[in-house]
Design a protein around this motif. Structure first.
Motif, mmCIF file in Angstrom:
data_model
loop_
_atom_site.group_PDB
_atom_site.id
_atom_site.type_symbol
_atom_site.label_atom_id
_atom_site.label_comp_id
_atom_site.label_asym_id
_atom_site.label_seq_id
_atom_site.Cartn_x
_atom_site.Cartn_y
_atom_site.Cartn_z
ATOM 1 N N VAL A 24 0.861 -1.181 0.000
ATOM 2 C CA VAL A 24 0.000 0.000 0.000
ATOM 3 C C VAL A 24 0.894 1.227 0.000
ATOM 4 O O VAL A 24 1.772 1.364 0.856
ATOM 5 C CB VAL A 24 -0.918 0.045 1.246
ATOM 6 N N LEU A 25 0.687 2.126 -0.976
ATOM 7 C CA LEU A 25 1.422 3.385 -0.975
ATOM 8 C C LEU A 25 0.791 4.304 0.064
ATOM 9 O O LEU A 25 -0.429 4.475 0.098
ATOM 10 C CB LEU A 25 1.397 4.035 -2.358
ATOM 11 N N HIS A 27 0.619 7.637 0.799
ATOM 12 C CA HIS A 27 -0.148 8.859 0.548
ATOM 13 C C HIS A 27 -1.326 8.640 -0.397
ATOM 14 O O HIS A 27 -2.425 9.125 -0.141
ATOM 15 C CB HIS A 27 0.771 9.964 0.019
ATOM 16 N N SER A 28 -1.116 7.914 -1.468
ATOM 17 C CA SER A 28 -2.182 7.713 -2.447
ATOM 18 C C SER A 28 -3.121 6.572 -2.062
ATOM 19 O O SER A 28 -4.239 6.506 -2.538
ATOM 20 C CB SER A 28 -1.590 7.407 -3.818
ATOM 21 N N ARG A 29 -2.627 5.666 -1.218
ATOM 22 C CA ARG A 29 -3.358 4.473 -0.786
ATOM 23 C C ARG A 29 -3.560 3.480 -1.932
ATOM 24 O O ARG A 29 -4.398 2.580 -1.839
ATOM 25 C CB ARG A 29 -4.712 4.806 -0.131
ATOM 26 N N TYR A 30 -2.806 3.627 -3.037
ATOM 27 C CA TYR A 30 -2.845 2.621 -4.098
ATOM 28 C C TYR A 30 -2.412 1.286 -3.524
ATOM 29 O O TYR A 30 -1.474 1.219 -2.736
ATOM 30 C CB TYR A 30 -1.935 2.990 -5.257
ATOM 31 N N LYS A 31 -3.088 0.228 -3.951
ATOM 32 C CA LYS A 31 -2.821 -1.102 -3.408
ATOM 33 C C LYS A 31 -2.399 -2.061 -4.512
ATOM 34 O O LYS A 31 -2.839 -1.947 -5.645
ATOM 35 C CB LYS A 31 -4.056 -1.642 -2.704
ATOM 36 N N TYR A 32 -1.552 -3.020 -4.124
ATOM 37 C CA TYR A 32 -1.142 -4.099 -5.018
ATOM 38 C C TYR A 32 -1.077 -5.368 -4.180
ATOM 39 O O TYR A 32 -0.488 -5.362 -3.098
ATOM 40 C CB TYR A 32 0.227 -3.811 -5.639
ATOM 41 N N ALA A 52 5.226 -5.262 -8.045
ATOM 42 C CA ALA A 52 4.565 -4.090 -7.461
ATOM 43 C C ALA A 52 5.194 -2.803 -7.976
ATOM 44 O O ALA A 52 4.487 -1.858 -8.327
ATOM 45 C CB ALA A 52 4.636 -4.151 -5.934
ATOM 46 N N TYR A 55 3.995 -2.226 -11.405
ATOM 47 C CA TYR A 55 2.587 -1.803 -11.367
ATOM 48 C C TYR A 55 2.484 -0.321 -10.993
ATOM 49 O O TYR A 55 1.717 0.424 -11.596
ATOM 50 C CB TYR A 55 1.823 -2.663 -10.363
ATOM 51 N N TYR A 56 3.250 0.090 -9.983
ATOM 52 C CA TYR A 56 3.212 1.483 -9.522
ATOM 53 C C TYR A 56 3.942 2.432 -10.468
ATOM 54 O O TYR A 56 3.782 3.638 -10.384
ATOM 55 C CB TYR A 56 3.836 1.615 -8.132
#
Length: 79
Positions: A24-25, A27-32, A52, A55-56
């Protein structure tokens, strides 16, 4: 980055165990997440990191590991 496992029912109603590794990033909360039918080996963990990052679209400056002792001392033996 964190590891986890869960039990689910397959199409025949049989219980199956699945393992996952999640990123989980902050600040952005992007998930993989990647799933596996067997516990992760060191090779699997390294490949999941590379997947990951792809993907990011890059690599974070810092990675925080939950349960990092699993990475250090609990290698799954592959036969």
């Amino acid at each position: 980055m964190d590891f986890g496992e869960t039990k689910l029912l397959d199409a025949n109603g049989q219980s199956v165990r699945l393992w996952f590794i999640g990123f989980v990033l902050a600040h952005s909360r992007y998930k993989y997440v990647e799933w596996s039918a067997s516990p992760f080996t060191t090779r699997d963990v390294i490949q999941a990191h590379e997947n990951a990052f792809e993907y990011y679209g890059g690599m974070p400056k810092e990675i925080v590991y939950d349960q990092d002792h699993l990475i250090l001392v609990s290698e799954t033996t592959v036969t």
